[in-house]
Design a protein around this motif. Structure first.
Motif, PDB file in Angstrom:
ATOM      1  N   ILE A  44       1.123  -0.750   0.239  1.00  0.00           N
ATOM      2  CA  ILE A  44       0.178   0.074   0.133  1.00  0.00           C
ATOM      3  C   ILE A  44       0.749   0.771   0.008  1.00  0.00           C
ATOM      4  O   ILE A  44       1.960   1.023   0.347  1.00  0.00           O
ATOM      5  N   SER A  96      -5.518   5.293  -0.227  1.00  0.00           N
ATOM      6  CA  SER A  96      -5.724   3.945   0.088  1.00  0.00           C
ATOM      7  C   SER A  96      -5.685   3.725   1.664  1.00  0.00           C
ATOM      8  O   SER A  96      -6.637   2.919   1.857  1.00  0.00           O
ATOM      9  N   VAL A  97      -4.605   4.119   2.676  1.00  0.00           N
ATOM     10  CA  VAL A  97      -5.088   4.575   3.851  1.00  0.00           C
ATOM     11  C   VAL A  97      -5.978   4.716   4.468  1.00  0.00           C
ATOM     12  O   VAL A  97      -6.833   3.669   5.310  1.00  0.00           O
ATOM     13  N   GLU A  98      -7.360   5.620   3.706  1.00  0.00           N
ATOM     14  CA  GLU A  98      -8.296   5.850   4.490  1.00  0.00           C
ATOM     15  C   GLU A  98      -8.961   5.253   4.144  1.00  0.00           C
ATOM     16  O   GLU A  98     -10.320   5.071   5.180  1.00  0.00           O
ATOM     17  N   ARG A 100      -8.997   1.960   6.425  1.00  0.00           N
ATOM     18  CA  ARG A 100      -8.862   2.045   7.812  1.00  0.00           C
ATOM     19  C   ARG A 100     -10.384   2.028   7.715  1.00  0.00           C
ATOM     20  O   ARG A 100     -11.534   1.788   8.851  1.00  0.00           O
ATOM     21  N   VAL A 105       3.047  -2.638   4.148  1.00  0.00           N
ATOM     22  CA  VAL A 105       4.133  -1.866   4.036  1.00  0.00           C
ATOM     23  C   VAL A 105       5.229  -2.109   3.065  1.00  0.00           C
ATOM     24  O   VAL A 105       6.047  -2.547   4.528  1.00  0.00           O
ATOM     25  N   ASP A 128       2.130  11.138   1.603  1.00  0.00           N
ATOM     26  CA  ASP A 128       1.477   9.866   1.501  1.00  0.00           C
ATOM     27  C   ASP A 128       2.490   9.458   2.525  1.00  0.00           C
ATOM     28  O   ASP A 128       1.809   8.179   2.680  1.00  0.00           O
ATOM     29  N   LEU A 158       0.980   6.939   5.659  1.00  0.00           N
ATOM     30  CA  LEU A 158       1.612   5.676   6.010  1.00  0.00           C
ATOM     31  C   LEU A 158       2.393   5.255   6.850  1.00  0.00           C
ATOM     32  O   LEU A 158       1.937   4.221   7.734  1.00  0.00           O
ATOM     33  N   ALA A 218      -0.143   5.151   9.439  1.00  0.00           N
ATOM     34  CA  ALA A 218      -1.431   4.028   9.417  1.00  0.00           C
ATOM     35  C   ALA A 218      -0.645   2.661   9.944  1.00  0.00           C
ATOM     36  O   ALA A 218      -1.014   1.678  10.964  1.00  0.00           O
ATOM     37  N   THR A 238      -4.148   0.203  11.315  1.00  0.00           N
ATOM     38  CA  THR A 238      -4.250   0.181   9.825  1.00  0.00           C
ATOM     39  C   THR A 238      -3.675  -0.423   8.727  1.00  0.00           C
ATOM     40  O   THR A 238      -4.446  -1.203   8.364  1.00  0.00           O
ATOM     41  N   ILE A 239      -2.486  -0.489   9.025  1.00  0.00           N
ATOM     42  CA  ILE A 239      -1.848  -0.929   8.414  1.00  0.00           C
ATOM     43  C   ILE A 239      -0.617  -2.000   9.410  1.00  0.00           C
ATOM     44  O   ILE A 239      -0.965  -1.992  10.306  1.00  0.00           O
TER      45      ILE A 239
END
Length: 422
Positions: free
Chosen positions: A227, A232-234, A237, A250, A280, A284, A287, A292-293
């Motif tokens: 990712i 994308s993270v949001e 989430r 990641v 970004d 990351l 996250a 989230t990641i």
């Protein structure tokens, strides 16, 4: 076979580790004299073997870049004892026969546990999904078309249904080809300044949004490979908050480098997904810290020297990562006080093991003796001449880091030992 590892730190306590028949038999201060082998850990830190769910060993068909033996030795050098190998080799691992051949190759040549992905669709690009049921029966660890986004929604929907039935993760390289347009780096001021073709970050987030809707409908374990964008993270989430069974990885390079750091037309900075914006990169990191990641994976992608020379326009995408991932993460996240060592081990060992249902990630009595000894206090410089991978393509060459692998044991057997490289 009994092995005693003396003088190592486990959870900051100096102990000995007794290994018997490939399993951890004891972790205590006792010295068992009736052993076959004694290893002096010299007060290094013992960790559960690292787990990497994203490596490219290029074998068969592309072995001038890497092969199973060299790739697995590179993994062991980096402290990894379990890896998941991508199917984009020649021939592609897209049939039960190809999978059987690949599993045999991994078993014969790998010095670490090498689990094998099978392709989602023929040649990684066809619309009809492969035989998930039979390849699951044979031992595929998960299914992916890594290197290619699944362009057709029906293909992805059918694949998710099949992966759900097999109870295996569906791992997605999310990339809408219609938004790439021959790009070689992220859409950015840096790309414009260098006059290089740009890749829209929407190519990732737009396909991810589609996939998350399908994942909700199917209930599959949907895993996002490498990712790279804040959008994308949001999306991940929000999906997690809504109960969708999604996980994400990641790569270290997306956490540590961004496109503002690309000052010249440097092929070592060319990867897919590309290095994104500073915004970004910060997203990351946030996250990863908030869960989230779920994990860190290398996306180890070796290439020949010729393929990573010249202009980014023509060079191959990707960098090696197996031999630098832990040291980079330890240096930038643990030594800098962002997280503690236990959290890093969750990201690089226990979380990937648990989420991919691998017998790894625990340094406990009764568990497999997959153990890595790390020297955490002495700095060293990343040197391509030290790599056991055939690929030397890394933007981190020359960086001073901490966290050097001294010994890697797989089922109690030495897979890597510092100073004994061939």
């Amino acid at each position: 076979m009994k092995t005693l590892i003396k003088n190592v730190y486990v959870n900051q306590e100096l102990v000995n580790i007794l290994i018997e028949d490939g399993k951890i038999a004891a972790i205590n201060n006792e010295e068992n004299e009736s052993v076959d082998q004694v290893i002096d850990g010299q007060k290094t830190t013992a960790l559960p073997g690292l787990v990497d769910v994203h490596v490219h060993f290029r074998d068969p068909g592309l072995t001038y870049k890497e092969d199973t033996e060299s790739g697995s030795k590179a993994s062991a050098h980096g402290g990894f004892t379990s890896v998941c190998v991508m199917p984009n080799v020649k021939p592609v691992v897209d049939t039960p026969h190809a999978l059987s051949e690949q599993l045999a190759l991994n078993k014969a040549k790998s010095v670490v546990h090498a689990y094998q992905y099978a392709a989602i669709s023929k040649q990684l690009i066809a619309y009809k999904p492969t035989d998930f049921a039979e390849m699951n029966r044979l031992g595929a660890i998960a299914f992916t078309n890594d290197g290619h986004g699944v362009q057709n929604a029906e293909t992805m929907y059918l694949a998710m249904q099949a992966a759900k039935e097999a109870n295996k993760p569906l791992v997605a390289h999310v990339e809408d080809d219609s938004l790439i347009n021959g790009g070689v780096m992220n859409e950015s001021d840096a790309a414009k300044r260098l006059g290089l073709p740009e890749m829209s970050p929407l190519s990732e987030s737009s396909q991810l949004a589609r996939d998350l809707v399908l994942a909700k409908a199917t209930g599959v374990h949907y895993h996002v490979a490498h990712i790279s964008t804040a959008e994308s993270v949001e999306l991940v989430r929000i999906a997690k908050a809504r109960g969708i069974n999604v996980t994400a990885e990641v790569s270290p390079h997306h956490l540590l480098i961004d496109d503002s750091m690309i000052t010249t037309d440097d092929p070592m900075m060319k990867m897919n997904p590309p290095l994104r914006s500073p915004k970004d990169r910060k997203a990351l990191i946030a996250a990863l810290l908030d869960g989230t990641i779920d994990m860190v994976a290398t996306d180890h992608a070796p290439h020949s020297e010729q393929e990573k020379s010249g202009s980014m326009r023509d060079a191959s995408f990707g960098i090696v990562g197996s031999e630098t991932a832990f040291s980079l993460m330890y240096t930038h996240f643990v030594k800098n006080g962002i997280v503690d060592l236990n959290q890093l081990i969750k990201w690089m060992s226990s979380n990937p093991a648990n989420l991919f249902h691998l017998p790894a990630g625990q340094l406990q009595v009764g568990q497999p003796a997959d153990i890595t000894l790390m020297e955490l206090d002495q700095p060293y410089q990343i040197d391509a001449n030290d790599f056991l991978s055939k690929g030397k393509n890394s933007p981190f060459i020359g960086e001073q880091v901490y966290g050097k692998t001294q010994l890697t044991l797989v089922d109690g057997n030495i897979a890597y030992q510092d100073g004994s490289e061939e």
